[in-house]
Write an enzyme that holds these catalytic residues in place. Sequence first.
Site, mmCIF file in Angstrom:
data_model
loop_
_atom_site.group_PDB
_atom_site.id
_atom_site.type_symbol
_atom_site.label_atom_id
_atom_site.label_comp_id
_atom_site.label_asym_id
_atom_site.label_seq_id
_atom_site.Cartn_x
_atom_site.Cartn_y
_atom_site.Cartn_z
ATOM 1 N N ALA A 215 0.632 -1.247 -0.111
ATOM 2 C CA ALA A 215 0.114 0.083 0.048
ATOM 3 C C ALA A 215 0.973 1.301 0.011
ATOM 4 O O ALA A 215 1.883 1.414 0.616
ATOM 5 C CB ALA A 215 -0.979 -0.154 1.317
ATOM 6 N N CYS A 344 12.283 4.316 3.714
ATOM 7 C CA CYS A 344 12.249 5.743 3.416
ATOM 8 C C CYS A 344 12.598 6.611 4.826
ATOM 9 O O CYS A 344 12.219 7.340 5.360
ATOM 10 C CB CYS A 344 10.956 6.439 3.228
#
Length: 420
Positions: A215, A344
């Site tokens: 997602a 990230c």
Amino acid sequence: MFKQQPGTRQLLEWLCRTPSTTTYRINLLSSSISDFTAKLQQTLSTKYQNIPKVFHINGIPEVICIPKVDGVSTSPLKDLKEIMVDSSCGAAILRGAHIFAPGVLSMQSGTKLGEKVNVFVDLEGKCKKGTNTFYESEQKVFVGIGEVKMQRYQLYGENVANHGIAIEMDSNISGVPSIGDLSSNDALLQNFPSIVCVRVLDPQPGEIVLDMCAAPGNKTTHIVELMRDNGTVIALDKTENKADLIRRKLKANNFKSLKVFAFDSTKLLNDNNEGSEVDTPPFGPCSFDRILLDAPCSAIGNRPLLSSNITPKMLKSYPKVQKKLLRNAVGLLKINGVLVYSTCSVTEEENEGMVQWVLEQFPEMKLVEAMPYFGGPGIGECGLAEDQRQFVQRFGPTEYNRHSSVDSIGFFISKFVKIS
């Protein structure tokens, strides 16, 4: 949290600044670079006299990059009314977004449709939703100027709008073009390292590929596009809501090779299913040619980092989950298969630390060069040999990267091959 070495302060200052480059990934199955470039230039020409010149990246033909706009105002204009937004909305504004209804914390009474307003960010979290009075603080920061599209009565009280653009930004102090999100089935606003990540995975037509934590599905669609929708792509996320985000992309693009499931990837490996078809999770050992594990992480790399409520306890929790996911990924991968692990985040524990852990725990896994290279090497003195540091990619301050024309978020990419 960050390894104390030369450059740590530089990294922290960089995390607080807005990436200067905006990137779109074009779906080359349905559109072309020239078509979307023309659309982009038309949008920019309606807002700016000095139109920023878009540029492209050698080796990644599906990418279009937009540089900063010159000459933007960095101070509020006199006599304009004010609105206040929270820090997450403020970060989006600095990345070029408009302001949607839920993001408006406060608006002065009497503010009219079409009126220009100064936009401020409440970094302290003191502004009460719906107030029409404003406090003065060093933590109240001007971020740009916009035009009102919704009035107070549409934003506050009962039965009000919780969607739609409330303020359309004219400009922001970062200089990133305030054009909102032009994403469609033909192109997607996406961070540059996320695009590089899938290029490192290098999925091929006809293969069986797993996206373990997929997602909202942006990398998943890139995988399908590079495979030309030929093969099998399994996309998973833990909750139905997140899986539905991916299903909507599947429906919009009419992909034939993509299957989406709501499933916990820490429980994905079933040793009793060896040799069975890849139909529904859990899956048997050695089921996949390539696996992308873009792992849940602290996200300390998503710039600009205007504020954070992350705690040391939360930071320590991520590597535990990442190890569970990696253990499953190794078991699910075919011999000679490829695993790409990415985050990230910019913390050593979630990045180089995970690479070192995989190499220690799984001798069948070999670290290889994460090509194509656009970031920089891994952190030194973190347990990785010098050649291993050069194999991974860290995206950090511009002068640290191999491709200095693209300034994006903090990110980490590593690539493994299962040799036995």
